[in-house]
Design a protein around this motif. Structure first.
Motif, PDB file in Angstrom:
ATOM      1  N   SER A 116       0.827  -1.206   0.000  1.00 19.75           N
ATOM      2  CA  SER A 116       0.000   0.000   0.000  1.00 19.75           C
ATOM      3  C   SER A 116       0.858   1.252   0.000  1.00 19.75           C
ATOM      4  O   SER A 116       2.006   1.241   0.461  1.00 19.75           O
ATOM      5  CB  SER A 116      -0.933   0.008   1.213  1.00 19.75           C
ATOM      6  OG  SER A 116      -0.203   0.278   2.404  1.00 19.75           O
ATOM      7  N   VAL A 117       0.299   2.349  -0.501  1.00 22.15           N
ATOM      8  CA  VAL A 117       1.042   3.611  -0.583  1.00 22.15           C
ATOM      9  C   VAL A 117       1.501   4.052   0.802  1.00 22.15           C
ATOM     10  O   VAL A 117       2.640   4.491   0.984  1.00 22.15           O
ATOM     11  CB  VAL A 117       0.168   4.701  -1.239  1.00 22.15           C
ATOM     12  CG1 VAL A 117       0.891   6.052  -1.201  1.00 22.15           C
ATOM     13  CG2 VAL A 117      -0.167   4.328  -2.677  1.00 22.15           C
ATOM     14  N   GLY A 118       0.618   3.936   1.793  1.00 24.81           N
ATOM     15  CA  GLY A 118       0.988   4.339   3.147  1.00 24.81           C
ATOM     16  C   GLY A 118       2.132   3.522   3.713  1.00 24.81           C
ATOM     17  O   GLY A 118       3.003   4.045   4.410  1.00 24.81           O
ATOM     18  N   GLU A 119       2.148   2.222   3.414  1.00 23.49           N
ATOM     19  CA  GLU A 119       3.248   1.367   3.872  1.00 23.49           C
ATOM     20  C   GLU A 119       4.544   1.724   3.152  1.00 23.49           C
ATOM     21  O   GLU A 119       5.609   1.830   3.781  1.00 23.49           O
ATOM     22  CB  GLU A 119       2.898  -0.099   3.635  1.00 23.49           C
ATOM     23  CG  GLU A 119       1.844  -0.654   4.568  1.00 23.49           C
ATOM     24  CD  GLU A 119       1.559  -2.117   4.278  1.00 23.49           C
ATOM     25  OE1 GLU A 119       2.124  -2.979   4.986  1.00 23.49           O
ATOM     26  OE2 GLU A 119       0.782  -2.401   3.338  1.00 23.49           O
ATOM     27  N   VAL A 120       4.464   1.888   1.840  1.00 23.94           N
ATOM     28  CA  VAL A 120       5.657   2.266   1.079  1.00 23.94           C
ATOM     29  C   VAL A 120       6.245   3.559   1.630  1.00 23.94           C
ATOM     30  O   VAL A 120       7.466   3.689   1.812  1.00 23.94           O
ATOM     31  CB  VAL A 120       5.328   2.417  -0.419  1.00 23.94           C
ATOM     32  CG1 VAL A 120       6.490   3.085  -1.155  1.00 23.94           C
ATOM     33  CG2 VAL A 120       5.029   1.067  -1.041  1.00 23.94           C
ATOM     34  N   PHE A 318       8.201   0.015  -5.382  1.00 24.37           N
ATOM     35  CA  PHE A 318       7.037   0.385  -6.176  1.00 24.37           C
ATOM     36  C   PHE A 318       6.604  -0.734  -7.130  1.00 24.37           C
ATOM     37  O   PHE A 318       5.413  -0.977  -7.326  1.00 24.37           O
ATOM     38  CB  PHE A 318       7.316   1.647  -6.982  1.00 24.37           C
ATOM     39  CG  PHE A 318       7.480   2.889  -6.149  1.00 24.37           C
ATOM     40  CD1 PHE A 318       6.693   3.102  -5.027  1.00 24.37           C
ATOM     41  CD2 PHE A 318       8.419   3.853  -6.485  1.00 24.37           C
ATOM     42  CE1 PHE A 318       6.843   4.250  -4.251  1.00 24.37           C
ATOM     43  CE2 PHE A 318       8.566   5.006  -5.728  1.00 24.37           C
ATOM     44  CZ  PHE A 318       7.782   5.211  -4.608  1.00 24.37           C
ATOM     45  N   SER A 319       7.574  -1.398  -7.745  1.00 21.37           N
ATOM     46  CA  SER A 319       7.251  -2.380  -8.794  1.00 21.37           C
ATOM     47  C   SER A 319       7.341  -3.824  -8.325  1.00 21.37           C
ATOM     48  O   SER A 319       6.898  -4.739  -9.031  1.00 21.37           O
ATOM     49  CB  SER A 319       8.191  -2.191  -9.985  1.00 21.37           C
ATOM     50  OG  SER A 319       9.520  -2.505  -9.626  1.00 21.37           O
ATOM     51  N   LEU A 320       7.958  -4.052  -7.149  1.00 22.25           N
ATOM     52  CA  LEU A 320       8.158  -5.385  -6.574  1.00 22.25           C
ATOM     53  C   LEU A 320       9.096  -6.244  -7.413  1.00 22.25           C
ATOM     54  O   LEU A 320       9.042  -7.479  -7.363  1.00 22.25           O
ATOM     55  CB  LEU A 320       6.817  -6.108  -6.368  1.00 22.25           C
ATOM     56  CG  LEU A 320       5.808  -5.375  -5.488  1.00 22.25           C
ATOM     57  CD1 LEU A 320       4.569  -6.233  -5.266  1.00 22.25           C
ATOM     58  CD2 LEU A 320       6.427  -4.986  -4.142  1.00 22.25           C
ATOM     59  N   LEU A 371      11.303   5.652 -17.056  1.00 20.23           N
ATOM     60  CA  LEU A 371      10.881   5.218 -15.727  1.00 20.23           C
ATOM     61  C   LEU A 371       9.365   5.134 -15.616  1.00 20.23           C
ATOM     62  O   LEU A 371       8.827   4.314 -14.865  1.00 20.23           O
ATOM     63  CB  LEU A 371      11.437   6.173 -14.663  1.00 20.23           C
ATOM     64  CG  LEU A 371      12.950   6.083 -14.436  1.00 20.23           C
ATOM     65  CD1 LEU A 371      13.409   7.204 -13.518  1.00 20.23           C
ATOM     66  CD2 LEU A 371      13.323   4.728 -13.853  1.00 20.23           C
ATOM     67  N   GLU A 372       8.659   5.977 -16.362  1.00 23.20           N
ATOM     68  CA  GLU A 372       7.195   5.938 -16.319  1.00 23.20           C
ATOM     69  C   GLU A 372       6.677   4.564 -16.740  1.00 23.20           C
ATOM     70  O   GLU A 372       5.750   4.031 -16.121  1.00 23.20           O
ATOM     71  CB  GLU A 372       6.601   7.011 -17.228  1.00 23.20           C
ATOM     72  CG  GLU A 372       6.806   8.434 -16.738  1.00 23.20           C
ATOM     73  CD  GLU A 372       8.142   9.018 -17.162  1.00 23.20           C
ATOM     74  OE1 GLU A 372       8.376  10.206 -16.898  1.00 23.20           O
ATOM     75  OE2 GLU A 372       8.955   8.265 -17.762  1.00 23.20           O
ATOM     76  N   ASN A 377       2.239   1.402 -12.981  1.00 24.75           N
ATOM     77  CA  ASN A 377       1.083   1.344 -12.078  1.00 24.75           C
ATOM     78  C   ASN A 377       1.216   2.294 -10.901  1.00 24.75           C
ATOM     79  O   ASN A 377       0.413   2.243  -9.967  1.00 24.75           O
ATOM     80  CB  ASN A 377       0.891  -0.079 -11.552  1.00 24.75           C
ATOM     81  CG  ASN A 377       2.091  -0.544 -10.745  1.00 24.75           C
ATOM     82  OD1 ASN A 377       3.210  -0.083 -10.953  1.00 24.75           O
ATOM     83  ND2 ASN A 377       1.863  -1.475  -9.819  1.00 24.75           N
ATOM     84  N   ARG A 378       2.227   3.177 -10.933  1.00 31.08           N
ATOM     85  CA  ARG A 378       2.455   4.080  -9.810  1.00 31.08           C
ATOM     86  C   ARG A 378       2.116   5.514 -10.189  1.00 31.08           C
ATOM     87  O   ARG A 378       2.060   5.869 -11.359  1.00 31.08           O
ATOM     88  CB  ARG A 378       3.909   3.997  -9.335  1.00 31.08           C
ATOM     89  CG  ARG A 378       4.419   2.609  -9.080  1.00 31.08           C
ATOM     90  CD  ARG A 378       3.569   1.794  -8.123  1.00 31.08           C
ATOM     91  NE  ARG A 378       3.451   2.352  -6.786  1.00 31.08           N
ATOM     92  CZ  ARG A 378       3.050   1.651  -5.726  1.00 31.08           C
ATOM     93  NH1 ARG A 378       2.744   0.371  -5.862  1.00 31.08           N
ATOM     94  NH2 ARG A 378       2.950   2.237  -4.542  1.00 31.08           N
ATOM     95  N   SER A 379       1.931   6.353  -9.188  1.00 33.97           N
ATOM     96  CA  SER A 379       1.539   7.745  -9.402  1.00 33.97           C
ATOM     97  C   SER A 379       2.710   8.562  -9.936  1.00 33.97           C
ATOM     98  O   SER A 379       3.878   8.159  -9.845  1.00 33.97           O
ATOM     99  CB  SER A 379       1.046   8.361  -8.093  1.00 33.97           C
ATOM    100  OG  SER A 379       2.130   8.545  -7.192  1.00 33.97           O
TER     101      SER A 379
END
Length: 468
Positions: A116-120, A318-320, A371-372, A377-379
């Motif tokens: 999750s974004v908050g965890e990251v 971000f990408s795992l 990088l995009e 799948n990231r902001s």
């Protein structure tokens, strides 16, 4: 249930009474080319610790020096005490931390495929705080990677494994405030001084402080001139990290037989790589997280190499999956260029001065992936954080403190509390699952066949290798 290994005669730690009288060793939990890590219980209060037996003289002192300098930093692994013996190497008594960031990424990839974004953000916040502590004390870690970011059972992340760390001297600011030119005294060629086994480690270090000073970097920050010294004994009772809430740990325990540590980029290569002028060596760090200046043979680098490593780590969060999983140094550069484009004077003025720039060249990458696309799948804010770190020009890389104070960590969604972090138990993981080729045999860096066709020509500098 934890797997334990029976003592072996080659494991000298079991025969050292000054250690076994204080610690009950339960087994080896990690191993590298120059160290072994054991889990143990402190007999006085039953606190679990990690005993890191370091077989290399300079690596041991570098790690002790760095950890003593950083001992009040909450995101740096704690060194409780250490032992020195003439013929058996140094033993560092460190926090025992049961897992690491590599396990967090692996667990997420194997389960729901996302953190999750908050965890990251909470992981990134803690990593940046640890790196900021290092850089404020002029310490360049030189081997930042997920398996060196250890995690307690209550979610506290701590940077570990400072065996390749250096303390820099004489900062010269160019471009922005975090760029340094290093000047190092030549490492002493004298053999390690003989040690009287009846003398305690602190007395030994005090008696040989002058020689140890020749073997380290001392940086004097512009705003606070200081000299780091580790001749004082650790006040064990002053350590406040003990207790039931601390699941404390250390040092690359995720890789029992770490191929990186066994490669030519081990600490041994680092010592050999120091030239007659005492320059830094480019043979440091794990390849996947190694900055381009190191891959091109630079020995005049600074704290910025850690910032590139952070970009690789954050991209993996971000990408795992690792963003640049190179099979050799040449392949590593090729993977970087395929995403970021070629390294040229336009993107990094002065890059042609890198030692190997005119020796190794690549065909033009017409359409870099970008990088995009890698972080599709990231902001945009998450991609921007990685972009600020994965810059060819070291001067352009964002510092840890800049990112801590930046937009990403200070806007909603905010970092979650530590209690909301999902922390995997490494002992429960399926050991049969391979993860991102972390445990693969990388082979020789001279193996160009896997990368593709190459063309060798002679030049005024000797030769040039061009890859297409």
């Amino acid at each position: 249930m934890e797997k334990q290994q029976a003592p072996s005669k080659s494991w000298s730690i079991y025969s050292r009474s000054e250690i076994t009288s204080k610690y009950e060793i339960s087994g080896r939990v990690g191993s590298g080319a120059y160290s072994d890590v054991y889990k143990a219980r402190r007999r006085s209060d039953s606190v679990m610790v990690a005993l890191k037996e370091v077989h290399d003289y300079q690596s041991a002192f570098r790690e002790i020096e760095a950890l003593e300098t950083l001992k009040n930093s909450p995101n740096i692994v704690v060194l409780h005490e250490y032992f020195w013996s003439e013929d058996e190497g140094a033993v560092l008594v460190l926090e025992y931390l049961p897992t690491d960031l590599a396990a967090v990424v692996k667990s997420a990839a194997n389960k729901d495929g996302i953190i999750s974004v908050g965890e990251v953000k909470r992981w990134i916040d803690q990593i940046l705080r640890g790196v900021d502590s290092c850089h404020r004390n002029s310490i360049v870690h030189r081997d930042l990677k997920p398996s060196n970011l250890l995690i307690s059972s209550d979610g506290v992340l701590k940077i570990a494994d400072f065996g390749q760390a250096r303390i820099l001297i004489a900062p010269q600011f160019t471009g922005n405030s975090h760029t340094y030119n290093q000047f190092d005294e030549q490492l002493s060629s004298d053999p390690a001084p003989e040690v009287d086994p009846t003398v305690d480690s602190s007395q030994f270090i005090q008696e040989h402080a002058e020689q140890l000073h020749r073997e380290k970097y001392i940086l004097e920050p512009v705003d606070n001139m200081r000299t780091n010294d580790f001749t004082n004994d650790i006040d064990e009772e002053s350590v406040t990290h003990d207790g039931a809430a601390s699941c404390v740990a250390t040092c690359t325990t995720s890789d029992l037989e770490d191929p990186f540590q066994q490669s030519c980029y081990s600490y041994e290569s680092e010592v050999v790589g120091i030239d007659g002028n005492g320059s830094l060596t480019s043979c440091v760090g794990t390849r996947w997280f190694r900055a381009p200046e190191l891959l091109y043979g630079s020995t005049s680098y600074g704290l910025e190499i850690d910032l590139w490593s952070l970009g690789c780590i954050f991209a993996e969060l971000f990408s795992l999956e690792p963003i640049f999983p190179g099979n050799s140094d040449i392949d590593q550069l090729g993977r970087i260029f395929s995403i970021l484009g070629n390294l040229t004077e336009e993107v990094w003025p002065g890059c042609v001065q890198l030692p190997d720039y005119k020796i190794i060249s690549f065909g033009k990458v017409e359409k870099p992936i970008g990088l995009e696309a890698c972080l599709g799948n990231r902001s945009s804010d998450e991609v921007l954080v990685v972009k600020k770190l994965l810059c060819f020009d070291p001067v352009s890389r964002a510092t840890a403190v800049e990112l801590l104070n930046g937009k990403y960590l200070n806007e909603e969604p905010f970092p979650v509390p530590l209690s909301e972090l999902r922390i995997p138990c490494k002992d429960d993981e399926d050991s049969s699952v391979e993860w991102n080729d972390y445990n693969k045999d990388f082979g020789s860096d001279s193996d160009f066949d896997e990368f593709g066709s190459s063309h060798l020509t002679t030049t005024e500098n000797g030769f040039s290798i061009r890859f297409s």
